[in-house]
Every structure is written in structure tokens, then in C-alpha cells.
Design a protein around this motif. Sequence first.
Motif, PDB file in Angstrom:
ATOM      1  N   TYR A   1       0.827  -1.204   0.000  1.00 20.32           N
ATOM      2  CA  TYR A   1       0.000   0.000   0.000  1.00 20.32           C
ATOM      3  C   TYR A   1       0.867   1.262   0.000  1.00 20.32           C
ATOM      4  O   TYR A   1       1.928   1.302   0.635  1.00 20.32           O
ATOM      5  CB  TYR A   1      -0.910   0.036   1.235  1.00 20.32           C
ATOM      6  CG  TYR A   1      -1.877  -1.112   1.282  1.00 20.32           C
ATOM      7  CD1 TYR A   1      -3.086  -1.056   0.588  1.00 20.32           C
ATOM      8  CD2 TYR A   1      -1.551  -2.276   1.977  1.00 20.32           C
ATOM      9  CE1 TYR A   1      -3.961  -2.134   0.596  1.00 20.32           C
ATOM     10  CE2 TYR A   1      -2.418  -3.358   1.990  1.00 20.32           C
ATOM     11  CZ  TYR A   1      -3.617  -3.277   1.292  1.00 20.32           C
ATOM     12  OH  TYR A   1      -4.475  -4.358   1.290  1.00 20.32           O
ATOM     13  N   GLN A   2       0.381   2.261  -0.712  1.00 25.46           N
ATOM     14  CA  GLN A   2       0.897   3.611  -0.533  1.00 25.46           C
ATOM     15  C   GLN A   2      -0.028   4.319   0.442  1.00 25.46           C
ATOM     16  O   GLN A   2      -1.255   4.287   0.281  1.00 25.46           O
ATOM     17  CB  GLN A   2       0.938   4.382  -1.848  1.00 25.46           C
ATOM     18  CG  GLN A   2       1.532   5.785  -1.688  1.00 25.46           C
ATOM     19  CD  GLN A   2       1.455   6.619  -2.951  1.00 25.46           C
ATOM     20  OE1 GLN A   2       0.369   6.785  -3.519  1.00 25.46           O
ATOM     21  NE2 GLN A   2       2.594   7.132  -3.397  1.00 25.46           N
ATOM     22  N   LEU A   3       0.540   4.917   1.465  1.00 29.42           N
ATOM     23  CA  LEU A   3      -0.241   5.636   2.467  1.00 29.42           C
ATOM     24  C   LEU A   3      -0.057   7.129   2.233  1.00 29.42           C
ATOM     25  O   LEU A   3       1.060   7.650   2.331  1.00 29.42           O
ATOM     26  CB  LEU A   3       0.220   5.260   3.874  1.00 29.42           C
ATOM     27  CG  LEU A   3       0.197   3.762   4.223  1.00 29.42           C
ATOM     28  CD1 LEU A   3       0.706   3.551   5.636  1.00 29.42           C
ATOM     29  CD2 LEU A   3      -1.204   3.187   4.056  1.00 29.42           C
ATOM     30  N   ARG A   4      -1.136   7.809   1.924  1.00 26.60           N
ATOM     31  CA  ARG A   4      -1.082   9.238   1.638  1.00 26.60           C
ATOM     32  C   ARG A   4      -1.604  10.026   2.824  1.00 26.60           C
ATOM     33  O   ARG A   4      -2.681   9.739   3.353  1.00 26.60           O
ATOM     34  CB  ARG A   4      -1.889   9.565   0.384  1.00 26.60           C
ATOM     35  CG  ARG A   4      -1.396   8.840  -0.863  1.00 26.60           C
ATOM     36  CD  ARG A   4      -2.235   9.166  -2.082  1.00 26.60           C
ATOM     37  NE  ARG A   4      -1.875   8.318  -3.222  1.00 26.60           N
ATOM     38  CZ  ARG A   4      -2.514   8.319  -4.389  1.00 26.60           C
ATOM     39  NH1 ARG A   4      -3.557   9.145  -4.568  1.00 26.60           N
ATOM     40  NH2 ARG A   4      -2.129   7.514  -5.360  1.00 26.60           N
ATOM     41  N   TYR A   5      -0.841  11.046   3.224  1.00 24.02           N
ATOM     42  CA  TYR A   5      -1.231  11.916   4.315  1.00 24.02           C
ATOM     43  C   TYR A   5      -2.142  13.012   3.763  1.00 24.02           C
ATOM     44  O   TYR A   5      -1.750  13.760   2.879  1.00 24.02           O
ATOM     45  CB  TYR A   5      -0.001  12.544   4.964  1.00 24.02           C
ATOM     46  CG  TYR A   5       1.066  11.565   5.400  1.00 24.02           C
ATOM     47  CD1 TYR A   5       0.737  10.379   6.046  1.00 24.02           C
ATOM     48  CD2 TYR A   5       2.418  11.836   5.181  1.00 24.02           C
ATOM     49  CE1 TYR A   5       1.709   9.492   6.455  1.00 24.02           C
ATOM     50  CE2 TYR A   5       3.403  10.960   5.591  1.00 24.02           C
ATOM     51  CZ  TYR A   5       3.048   9.783   6.218  1.00 24.02           C
ATOM     52  OH  TYR A   5       4.023   8.906   6.626  1.00 24.02           O
ATOM     53  N   LYS A   6      -3.350  13.121   4.314  1.00 21.42           N
ATOM     54  CA  LYS A   6      -4.322  14.107   3.822  1.00 21.42           C
ATOM     55  C   LYS A   6      -4.634  15.145   4.902  1.00 21.42           C
ATOM     56  O   LYS A   6      -4.825  14.812   6.076  1.00 21.42           O
ATOM     57  CB  LYS A   6      -5.618  13.400   3.410  1.00 21.42           C
ATOM     58  CG  LYS A   6      -5.468  12.411   2.243  1.00 21.42           C
ATOM     59  CD  LYS A   6      -5.043  13.133   0.963  1.00 21.42           C
ATOM     60  CE  LYS A   6      -4.981  12.202  -0.234  1.00 21.42           C
ATOM     61  NZ  LYS A   6      -6.293  11.930  -0.796  1.00 21.42           N
ATOM     62  N   ASN A   7      -4.717  16.405   4.457  1.00 20.99           N
ATOM     63  CA  ASN A   7      -5.113  17.461   5.389  1.00 20.99           C
ATOM     64  C   ASN A   7      -6.636  17.585   5.400  1.00 20.99           C
ATOM     65  O   ASN A   7      -7.347  16.823   4.718  1.00 20.99           O
ATOM     66  CB  ASN A   7      -4.435  18.790   5.035  1.00 20.99           C
ATOM     67  CG  ASN A   7      -4.783  19.283   3.636  1.00 20.99           C
ATOM     68  OD1 ASN A   7      -5.802  18.880   3.051  1.00 20.99           O
ATOM     69  ND2 ASN A   7      -3.961  20.172   3.103  1.00 20.99           N
ATOM     70  N   THR A   8      -7.163  18.548   6.147  1.00 16.52           N
ATOM     71  CA  THR A   8      -8.613  18.686   6.277  1.00 16.52           C
ATOM     72  C   THR A   8      -9.287  19.056   4.965  1.00 16.52           C
ATOM     73  O   THR A   8     -10.480  18.808   4.782  1.00 16.52           O
ATOM     74  CB  THR A   8      -8.943  19.748   7.338  1.00 16.52           C
ATOM     75  OG1 THR A   8      -8.276  20.979   6.996  1.00 16.52           O
ATOM     76  CG2 THR A   8      -8.493  19.294   8.722  1.00 16.52           C
ATOM     77  N   ALA A   9      -8.532  19.602   4.018  1.00 14.73           N
ATOM     78  CA  ALA A   9      -9.080  19.940   2.707  1.00 14.73           C
ATOM     79  C   ALA A   9      -9.018  18.759   1.732  1.00 14.73           C
ATOM     80  O   ALA A   9      -9.435  18.882   0.582  1.00 14.73           O
ATOM     81  CB  ALA A   9      -8.325  21.132   2.119  1.00 14.73           C
ATOM     82  N   GLY A  10      -8.488  17.628   2.201  1.00 14.73           N
ATOM     83  CA  GLY A  10      -8.388  16.450   1.344  1.00 14.73           C
ATOM     84  C   GLY A  10      -7.166  16.449   0.443  1.00 14.73           C
ATOM     85  O   GLY A  10      -7.059  15.611  -0.454  1.00 14.73           O
ATOM     86  N   GLU A  11      -6.220  17.356   0.692  1.00 14.02           N
ATOM     87  CA  GLU A  11      -5.021  17.443  -0.132  1.00 14.02           C
ATOM     88  C   GLU A  11      -3.927  16.547   0.439  1.00 14.02           C
ATOM     89  O   GLU A  11      -3.778  16.407   1.653  1.00 14.02           O
ATOM     90  CB  GLU A  11      -4.527  18.893  -0.178  1.00 14.02           C
ATOM     91  CG  GLU A  11      -5.537  19.874  -0.739  1.00 14.02           C
ATOM     92  CD  GLU A  11      -5.136  21.309  -0.480  1.00 14.02           C
ATOM     93  OE1 GLU A  11      -5.477  22.166  -1.323  1.00 14.02           O
ATOM     94  OE2 GLU A  11      -4.504  21.576   0.570  1.00 14.02           O
TER      95      GLU A  11
END
Length: 412
Positions: free
Chosen positions: A120-130
Motif C-alpha cells: 500500500y501507498q499511504l497518503r497523508y491528507k489534510n482537512t481539505a483532502g489534499e
Amino acid sequence: MRMSGGRIRFRGNIQAWVMIWTALVSLLLGWPSRCVCQAPSDPAVPPIDPGTNANDVPAAVPGNVVRAGEPLAVALPGGIAEAVSRVEAYDETGKAVADAAVAENGVAVFGRGTLAPGWYQLRYKNTAGESVGSTTAAVLMPFDRPWNPDDNPIAVDLAVSWLAPEDVPDSAAGLVRLARMAGVGWVRDRLRWREIQPDPDTWAETTRYDATAELQKNSGLRVLSVFHDTPAWTRPADGSPVDLRHVYRFCAGLSRRFKGRIDAWEPWNEANAGNFGGWPIHHMCAWQKAAYMGFKDGDPAIPVCWQPIGGINTPSQAKGILEGGVASYFDIFTIHSYDWAHSFASLWSNALQAASGKPLWITEIDRGIAGGLSDPLDDLPLDRALLKAKYIPQEYALAMVNGAARVFHFIL
């Protein structure tokens, strides 16, 4: 392995390695293709447990590699932890399959069974979904059969004594854990003569090499070790070669000191290469004989390998080994190979001749692939990681088809 943003980064690209073990399981051992990345579970070997704290809350583990059915705790890098609200998991096709909220302690936990076996690639997302960063993870299936390191030809150059930063707590244990979870039986390590024997009459009481040898042995791994340095006190001022009596005594001391913890030795590394001495073949042969006799003096039962040559073994090098009578001074013939797997049959013919019927180990093997400079940490982009993952099982399989009894990929 290196540190970045509070994370331990393991050299060799974790995302490629995780996919590599998936293919190795099915290709080399004949297991079903969905028995992904299987981790050993032989009760005779100490179990590999997920990290936990005193309250039995999942803790992050090196590489974010866990077994099926275990929770996956992802610790965020300190520099971006406050900006991240969720961590999303994407499989190797780029499909989003799960997400986990970030707790106040900066850790996101994927619950038991949330992630199926795979990479898996784990992507860090902020509150805006970025996306503000990413890392990788893997979920492994347990082995479905006994694990015996001595019967296992799949090995890896772990280099734990050098790659585990001494200022990062438990980094050596993290590397050893990944090697065990990968299912390898043997690992390769290194030590420095000058740190073990700083002067002729002094042997260090304890070193990092003692600690890592103990750690790897206690994990159930077999260890092949090599040295390729000489202390200043051994080198004559006029530039002439090291007195081979020093080599003999040092190797005898090594095999006595590490008996029961290191399982085989290489007495040098790629001596023909300029950065490791640039020795002619007759110099290599003389060194080999002195080292072999020393190792056997310290422990008559210890396997002693030939010192692997850098690059393709040439006819003249094979001739020097054969005419020098060196076959009586190694138990295992070792080589390094950084060439395409489809060429092993032709490229290894001289090495097999020099081996004189002794077992052949490939103690470093790989074929590099350009990363495209798209990642500041040198991780491969996904398409190239997939390509690498498809290649390495071919590397292992074709190495064994062409005479290798044990194969150490360079490097975890």
C-alpha cells in the motif's frame, strides 16, 4: 537505511521489496499467488509480534510491515503531523481502499482486518483532502509450512551493523524484524578490523558487531560476515602488502570470538576493485590462504568462503585461483553479480570453473533501475517499483537455475 522526517527509511525501496516477496512466494516456492508476502511462523523460531505499548495499543513498526490480522499503526513525520487529519491507503493499482483518522498522538491506526494482504501507498491528507506527503506499508500472510534457514536459498544482504544508525533506538532490531518477516534464512553483515582490534595487543571488549551478531542469531537468522579494512598498524610505511601473519591471527580471533553467532565468513570484498585495494589475483590468493587457515584455527567447523571478485570473473582470474591451489582454502565459492539475469549462464562460467565443485553463493546481486529523480528520498515511482518487483524473482530463480546454492540480494 536512513532517517527522514522522523521515519526510518530502508534502502532498497520498501514498496518494491514488499511486492518482490509476493512474487517470490508464488514463483520460487510454488505457493498460490494470493499467499502474499508470507512471514515465517515456525514455533521453533521466536515469533514476530506487532509493536505495542504498555496499554496494548498498537505502535508503529519499521517499514509499516505487519502480518495479516494485525493492526497497522502509522506514525506521522514530526514536520507535518499537525497538518494531517487522515491517512488513506492505496493499493498497487492506485485504488483507495481504506483510511484512518489521525489521533492526538500523531498516529493513525488501521484496525485488524482493515487492509488485505498486499502493498500500500499511504497518503497523508489534510482537512481539505489534499495530499501533503506519503509513505508505504505492507500486510503479509503467515507461512503455511515450517521455516528452516539452512534449507532456504533465499537470502539478503542486510548490513545491519552499518546501516542501522546507532543514534536511532531499535533501528537494528527493526531491520532484523523485516528480514525475518521476509522469510529469508541467511543475512550478510560486515565489521571493521580497526574497531575490533585497534592495535596489535588489544581487542575491544564489546562492539556494535557483538550486539548485532547476537541480535541476528537470537532472531533465528544465519549470518555471513565480511571485513574489508585494515588498521593503520598493519600497513607498512613503504606501501608493501600487509604481513599475512596479521591476517591469520585476526581471522583466528574472529572465529573464536563469534563462534556460535556468525555462521560463515568472507575474508575480504571485491579486492580487485580499486576502492577495495586493487589487488592482483596472486595477492588475493595469498590473502585467502592466510585467512582460511586463521579462521579454521579459531573454529575448525566454521565455513570459510572465497573473497568475492568485483565484476565478472575473468578466465585469467579463474586460472590464477586454480593454478594457485586455492580450492583447498575455501568451503564455498562466492561471487557478486550486477548483470541481467538472462546472462548468468554465460557470465558465471569462469566462476563455476574456479569453484572446483564447491557450493556457489551469490553474496551480492541486483540490477539497478533509475528512479527518475522524481522523489527526494530516491524512492522509485510506482511503475518502476512494479517493474523492479517483477524482475527480482527472476533474479533469484535464474541464479539458482544457473548453479547458485544461496542468493543474497543487495540490499534491504
